[in-house]
Design a protein around this motif. Structure first.
Motif, PDB file in Angstrom:
ATOM      1  N   PHE A 165       5.872  -4.617  34.117  1.00 42.54           N
ATOM      2  CA  PHE A 165       5.352  -3.340  34.611  1.00 42.54           C
ATOM      3  C   PHE A 165       6.072  -2.183  33.917  1.00 42.54           C
ATOM      4  O   PHE A 165       5.463  -1.176  33.541  1.00 42.54           O
ATOM      5  N   SER A 166       7.377  -2.345  33.721  1.00 36.58           N
ATOM      6  CA  SER A 166       8.183  -1.275  33.122  1.00 36.58           C
ATOM      7  C   SER A 166       7.795  -0.981  31.680  1.00 36.58           C
ATOM      8  O   SER A 166       8.039   0.126  31.183  1.00 36.58           O
ATOM      9  N   ASP A 167       7.191  -1.948  30.982  1.00 42.27           N
ATOM     10  CA  ASP A 167       6.767  -1.711  29.599  1.00 42.27           C
ATOM     11  C   ASP A 167       5.695  -0.619  29.546  1.00 42.27           C
ATOM     12  O   ASP A 167       5.693   0.220  28.638  1.00 42.27           O
ATOM     13  N   PHE A 168       4.783  -0.638  30.518  1.00 37.27           N
ATOM     14  CA  PHE A 168       3.737   0.385  30.558  1.00 37.27           C
ATOM     15  C   PHE A 168       4.329   1.755  30.887  1.00 37.27           C
ATOM     16  O   PHE A 168       3.919   2.764  30.318  1.00 37.27           O
ATOM     17  N   VAL A 169       5.293   1.775  31.805  1.00 36.32           N
ATOM     18  CA  VAL A 169       5.937   3.046  32.147  1.00 36.32           C
ATOM     19  C   VAL A 169       6.674   3.602  30.932  1.00 36.32           C
ATOM     20  O   VAL A 169       6.563   4.787  30.596  1.00 36.32           O
ATOM     21  N   LYS A 170       7.411   2.742  30.259  1.00 35.84           N
ATOM     22  CA  LYS A 170       8.237   3.161  29.126  1.00 35.84           C
ATOM     23  C   LYS A 170       7.401   3.674  27.958  1.00 35.84           C
ATOM     24  O   LYS A 170       7.734   4.694  27.342  1.00 35.84           O
ATOM     25  N   VAL A 171       6.303   2.988  27.661  1.00 35.37           N
ATOM     26  CA  VAL A 171       5.465   3.376  26.524  1.00 35.37           C
ATOM     27  C   VAL A 171       4.408   4.397  26.936  1.00 35.37           C
ATOM     28  O   VAL A 171       4.101   5.327  26.185  1.00 35.37           O
ATOM     29  N   GLY A 172       3.861   4.248  28.139  1.00 40.14           N
ATOM     30  CA  GLY A 172       2.712   5.050  28.534  1.00 40.14           C
ATOM     31  C   GLY A 172       3.024   6.415  29.101  1.00 40.14           C
ATOM     32  O   GLY A 172       2.241   7.360  28.918  1.00 40.14           O
ATOM     33  N   LEU A 173       4.154   6.552  29.798  1.00 45.87           N
ATOM     34  CA  LEU A 173       4.470   7.846  30.413  1.00 45.87           C
ATOM     35  C   LEU A 173       4.614   8.963  29.382  1.00 45.87           C
ATOM     36  O   LEU A 173       4.040  10.050  29.564  1.00 45.87           O
ATOM     37  N   PRO A 174       5.348   8.756  28.272  1.00 46.36           N
ATOM     38  CA  PRO A 174       5.388   9.811  27.252  1.00 46.36           C
ATOM     39  C   PRO A 174       4.006  10.145  26.694  1.00 46.36           C
ATOM     40  O   PRO A 174       3.712  11.309  26.398  1.00 46.36           O
ATOM     41  N   LEU A 175       3.146   9.129  26.584  1.00 49.46           N
ATOM     42  CA  LEU A 175       1.798   9.365  26.070  1.00 49.46           C
ATOM     43  C   LEU A 175       0.980  10.195  27.059  1.00 49.46           C
ATOM     44  O   LEU A 175       0.203  11.073  26.657  1.00 49.46           O
ATOM     45  N   ASN A 176       1.154   9.934  28.352  1.00 52.61           N
ATOM     46  CA  ASN A 176       0.492  10.765  29.362  1.00 52.61           C
ATOM     47  C   ASN A 176       0.921  12.226  29.242  1.00 52.61           C
ATOM     48  O   ASN A 176       0.101  13.141  29.339  1.00 52.61           O
ATOM     49  N   LEU A 177       2.212  12.437  29.043  1.00 55.64           N
ATOM     50  CA  LEU A 177       2.725  13.803  28.918  1.00 55.64           C
ATOM     51  C   LEU A 177       2.201  14.481  27.654  1.00 55.64           C
ATOM     52  O   LEU A 177       1.893  15.679  27.664  1.00 55.64           O
ATOM     53  N   ILE A 178       2.079  13.718  26.569  1.00 55.53           N
ATOM     54  CA  ILE A 178       1.520  14.262  25.325  1.00 55.53           C
ATOM     55  C   ILE A 178       0.084  14.729  25.554  1.00 55.53           C
ATOM     56  O   ILE A 178      -0.310  15.828  25.144  1.00 55.53           O
ATOM     57  N   PHE A 179      -0.711  13.892  26.218  1.00 58.10           N
ATOM     58  CA  PHE A 179      -2.106  14.253  26.489  1.00 58.10           C
ATOM     59  C   PHE A 179      -2.188  15.470  27.410  1.00 58.10           C
ATOM     60  O   PHE A 179      -3.067  16.324  27.246  1.00 58.10           O
ATOM     61  N   TRP A 180      -1.297  15.537  28.378  1.00 57.18           N
ATOM     62  CA  TRP A 180      -1.288  16.680  29.299  1.00 57.18           C
ATOM     63  C   TRP A 180      -1.002  17.979  28.548  1.00 57.18           C
ATOM     64  O   TRP A 180      -1.707  18.977  28.715  1.00 57.18           O
ATOM     65  N   VAL A 181       0.013  17.962  27.704  1.00 55.57           N
ATOM     66  CA  VAL A 181       0.372  19.159  26.931  1.00 55.57           C
ATOM     67  C   VAL A 181      -0.764  19.553  25.989  1.00 55.57           C
ATOM     68  O   VAL A 181      -1.149  20.731  25.905  1.00 55.57           O
ATOM     69  N   LEU A 182      -1.327  18.573  25.281  1.00 58.95           N
ATOM     70  CA  LEU A 182      -2.428  18.870  24.357  1.00 58.95           C
ATOM     71  C   LEU A 182      -3.641  19.413  25.102  1.00 58.95           C
ATOM     72  O   LEU A 182      -4.325  20.332  24.619  1.00 58.95           O
ATOM     73  N   GLY A 183      -3.916  18.849  26.280  1.00 58.54           N
ATOM     74  CA  GLY A 183      -5.046  19.327  27.071  1.00 58.54           C
ATOM     75  C   GLY A 183      -4.866  20.768  27.505  1.00 58.54           C
ATOM     76  O   GLY A 183      -5.786  21.593  27.393  1.00 58.54           O
ATOM     77  N   VAL A 184      -3.677  21.085  28.002  1.00 62.72           N
ATOM     78  CA  VAL A 184      -3.411  22.448  28.467  1.00 62.72           C
ATOM     79  C   VAL A 184      -3.485  23.445  27.310  1.00 62.72           C
ATOM     80  O   VAL A 184      -3.944  24.582  27.474  1.00 62.72           O
ATOM     81  N   ILE A 185      -3.073  23.022  26.119  1.00 67.79           N
ATOM     82  CA  ILE A 185      -3.092  23.922  24.956  1.00 67.79           C
ATOM     83  C   ILE A 185      -4.503  24.105  24.408  1.00 67.79           C
ATOM     84  O   ILE A 185      -4.950  25.239  24.152  1.00 67.79           O
ATOM     85  N   PHE A 186      -5.231  22.996  24.218  1.00 73.70           N
ATOM     86  CA  PHE A 186      -6.475  23.064  23.451  1.00 73.70           C
ATOM     87  C   PHE A 186      -7.743  23.217  24.295  1.00 73.70           C
ATOM     88  O   PHE A 186      -8.767  23.665  23.773  1.00 73.70           O
ATOM     89  N   ILE A 187      -7.722  22.834  25.562  1.00 79.05           N
ATOM     90  CA  ILE A 187      -8.937  22.997  26.373  1.00 79.05           C
ATOM     91  C   ILE A 187      -9.382  24.458  26.419  1.00 79.05           C
ATOM     92  O   ILE A 187     -10.566  24.759  26.194  1.00 79.05           O
ATOM     93  N   PRO A 188      -8.475  25.422  26.671  1.00 78.12           N
ATOM     94  CA  PRO A 188      -8.924  26.824  26.665  1.00 78.12           C
ATOM     95  C   PRO A 188      -9.372  27.319  25.290  1.00 78.12           C
ATOM     96  O   PRO A 188     -10.137  28.278  25.194  1.00 78.12           O
ATOM     97  N   VAL A 189      -8.895  26.649  24.228  1.00 79.20           N
ATOM     98  CA  VAL A 189      -9.301  27.049  22.877  1.00 79.20           C
ATOM     99  C   VAL A 189     -10.758  26.675  22.626  1.00 79.20           C
ATOM    100  O   VAL A 189     -11.550  27.486  22.114  1.00 79.20           O
ATOM    101  N   PHE A 190     -11.127  25.445  22.989  1.00 75.49           N
ATOM    102  CA  PHE A 190     -12.492  24.970  22.737  1.00 75.49           C
ATOM    103  C   PHE A 190     -13.471  25.375  23.834  1.00 75.49           C
ATOM    104  O   PHE A 190     -14.670  25.522  23.576  1.00 75.49           O
ATOM    105  N   TRP A 191     -12.964  25.546  25.056  1.00 75.83           N
ATOM    106  CA  TRP A 191     -13.829  25.933  26.183  1.00 75.83           C
ATOM    107  C   TRP A 191     -13.155  27.089  26.932  1.00 75.83           C
ATOM    108  O   TRP A 191     -12.473  26.874  27.944  1.00 75.83           O
ATOM    109  N   PRO A 192     -13.323  28.298  26.461  1.00 74.83           N
ATOM    110  CA  PRO A 192     -12.643  29.454  27.082  1.00 74.83           C
ATOM    111  C   PRO A 192     -13.058  29.637  28.543  1.00 74.83           C
ATOM    112  O   PRO A 192     -14.167  29.286  28.953  1.00 74.83           O
TER     113      PRO A 192
END
Length: 588
Positions: free
Chosen positions: A560-587
């Motif tokens: 279970f910890s393998d998913f947390v270790k690898v996946g949690l940073p990826l979730n945060l990356i997607f969150w940051v990218l979403g917050v940055i680029f969603i308003p750019v493409f869909w004001p």
């Protein structure tokens, strides 16, 4: 707060608890929600049943058939050879990611992972690469690529269908592509660099000579000529000589206390665990037989027409909850269940009483002629076998052309995606890409019932004012900070909900909230709906957050910890990218 709001929120809360605890099947929970809304009068009978005729539901069902047609026709059979040509693990992952980026946006990602798992496991074995370095990336990239188009995941279609019901114009085929490509590129770069280093190096589930023989538990019966009669398990030193561990000794209908010290008798059954090659060697040398209770027909392991195959119980399998004793009589003709492997558990009960779970791996012995039927069985995923799948001839290019036409005509707006996907499913069936009787088996009916049952909940939340109430008392508390902060909070809410419950349920709960939030702030609802779609369609931090994660969890030998270790940073990356680029493409 009105009575209607209290009832709707109570139904939603009960559904969330049931989804999170998995006390009931997800489709059963959805039907309970639908029934509760209809009986309480919160939706009309027409609204309660509208989910079954919704375009999103129809499209998802047809897409399952299209994916099965691609698989059965052999349209994807050349991918294994392509991956097998990789000269290094890095090159292998790059090729895999490119192939997934081309296929997963147009084929349901659950079907993609089911098709690719045996291909990836065989290819990694051929280049000496650990399968655990490739299976989590397979699941993650299929999710990332799935959000690049409207039809890539059922969640995309669900949010689109709900948004239309709530007054939004909906999304086009490639509406998500701009943000999806950015997230896909960032996610692949992460998995090729930091993520690759974080992935475990596990060889316990790699294939050996085209098929994996892992740690299985089976029952070995002491035959009259056995050399073990009159000795104990401890005296025979089975673990030292064969690497086989006896977990229990079954005599008649009872377990014998202290199995290692008991003198073995004719007819005793050893519940043993080990690599199948070691178990089979012990069977031959000590005069044992696989417990005949599990055989549909006695056959010698040495018969050349017999094939060893590993199959995994699929997430949508009808045999989940069944025991091996219940399964064998209705299993494929002449198929013998030799052993079972369950990730993270050592089973200590009679195998006929073991209830099958998602991710369980069975080792089967069957005639070569039975492999075609086994591959078509949607209840299991064939992980390994001796014989490669044969090409479907002209049907393979026909299936690819049909899929391209479905996507192309829908993207051009010449016909709705629901109609085109139905037409494509009919065309593939008539062409023989899959048998007519296999069409219904190809559809994941639990997902269809889930969507149809939950769609009325979104309508009820909107019409009763429950969504507005939630907005005012949650996201509304940060509304003074501006729409960008609200977007970040909504994305994070969807992200957290999706990790611990059905992604479809999370989308249903948050889509009306996104619409109400936009109304409260007097801004366009599209950015909030995009945030819900991306967050609910990509779940990386737990093996239970998304079906594809569950599928690779057991096959890859992960913790279970393998998913947390690898996946949690990826979730945060997607969150940051979403917050940055969603308003750019869909004001806003």
């Amino acid at each position: 707060m009105t009575i209607e709001i209290i009832v709707v929120l109570s139904i939603a809360l009960i559904a969330v608890i049931l989804f999170a605890t998995e006390k009931l099947r997800i489709d059963a929970v959805a039907l309970l929600v639908l029934t509760g809304l209809a009986i309480s009068g919160l939706v009309s009978p027409g609204q309660a049943l509208s989910g079954f005729s919704n375009g999103a539901t129809i499209t998802v069902a047809a897409m399952f058939v299209l994916a099965a047609g691609l698989q059965n026709s052999g349209a994807l059979s050349g991918i294994g050879n392509l991956l097998g040509r990789a000269k290094s693990p890095l090159q292998f992952l790059i090729i895999l990611f490119v192939v997934l980026a081309a296929i997963a946006p147009f084929v349901n990602n659950t079907a993609v992972v089911a098709v690719f798992m045996p291909i990836v496991m065989a290819a990694t074995a051929s280049i000496g690469m650990s399968a655990s370095k490739a299976l989590i990336p397979l699941s993650y990239v299929s999710q990332m690529a799935g959000v690049c188009t409207l039809v890539g995941t059922s969640t995309n279609l669900l949010v689109n269908g709900m948004a239309k019901d709530l007054g939004h114009p909906g999304f086009s085929m490639f509406e998500f592509t701009s943000l999806g490509v950015i997230c896909l590129a960032a996610g692949c770069f992460y998995l090729l660099t930091i993520g690759r280093w974080l992935l475990p190096e596990s060889r316990s589930t790699e294939l050996l000579e085209h098929y994996e023989l892992g740690k299985y538990i089976t029952e070995l019966r002491v035959m009259p000529e056995s050399s073990l009669i009159g000795t104990s398990v401890g005296e025979a030193k089975l673990s030292e000589e064969f690497g086989v561990y006896v977990l229990e000794l079954l005599r008649g209908n009872r377990k014998v206390w202290s199995p290692r010290s008991q003198t073995l008798e004719e007819g005793d059954v050893l519940l043993a665990r080990g690599d199948w090659s070691q178990l089979d060697e012990l069977r031959k040398d000590a005069g044992l037989e696989v417990n005949a209770e599990f055989k549909l027909k006695q056959r010698s392991f040495e018969e050349v027409e017999q094939v060893l195959a590993e199959v995994m119980i699929a997430p949508r399998s009808r045999v989940i909850g069944s025991t091996l004793g219940m399964l064998d009589p209705g299993w494929h003709h002449d198929t013998t269940s030799l052993g079972i492997h369950r990730r993270g558990q050592v089973l200590r009960e009679e195998l006929r009483n073991v209830r099958l779970q998602v991710g369980d791996i069975l080792l089967l012995l069957l005639p070569e002629s039975g492999m075609a039927a086994l591959r078509k069985d949607s209840n299991v995923i064939v992980l390994s076998e001796r014989q490669p799948q044969k090409s479907g001839g002209w049907r393979a290019p026909f299936a690819l052309a049909t899929m391209a036409l479905v996507i192309g005509i829908s993207a051009l707006g010449w016909a709705p995606i629901s109609i085109m996907s139905l037409a494509g499913a009919v065309a593939m069936t008539l062409a023989g890409c899959l048998d007519a009787e296999d069409v219904y088996d190809a559809i994941d009916w639990r997902i269809i019932i889930l969507m149809a049952g939950l769609l009325p909940l979104g309508v009820a939340m909107s019409e009763t004012g429950a969504a507005q109430f939630l907005v005012e008392n949650t996201i509304g508390l940060v509304s003074s900070l501006g729409p960008l902060v609200v977007l970040a909070v909504l994305y994070l809410m969807a992200l957290l909900l999706t990790e611990f419950m059905s992604n479809a349920a999370a989308a249903v709960l948050l889509t009306p909230i996104g619409m109400s939030t936009a109304g409260m702030m007097d801004v366009d609802a599209t950015p909030f709906l995009i945030a819900v779609t991306f967050a609910a369609s990509t779940s990386f931090a737990t093996p239970v957050g998304y079906q594809t994660n569950t599928m690779v969890y057991g096959a890859g030998g992960y913790r279970f910890s393998d998913f947390v270790k690898v996946g949690l940073p990826l979730n945060l990356i997607f969150w940051v990218l979403g917050v940055i680029f969603i308003p750019v493409f869909w004001p806003f």
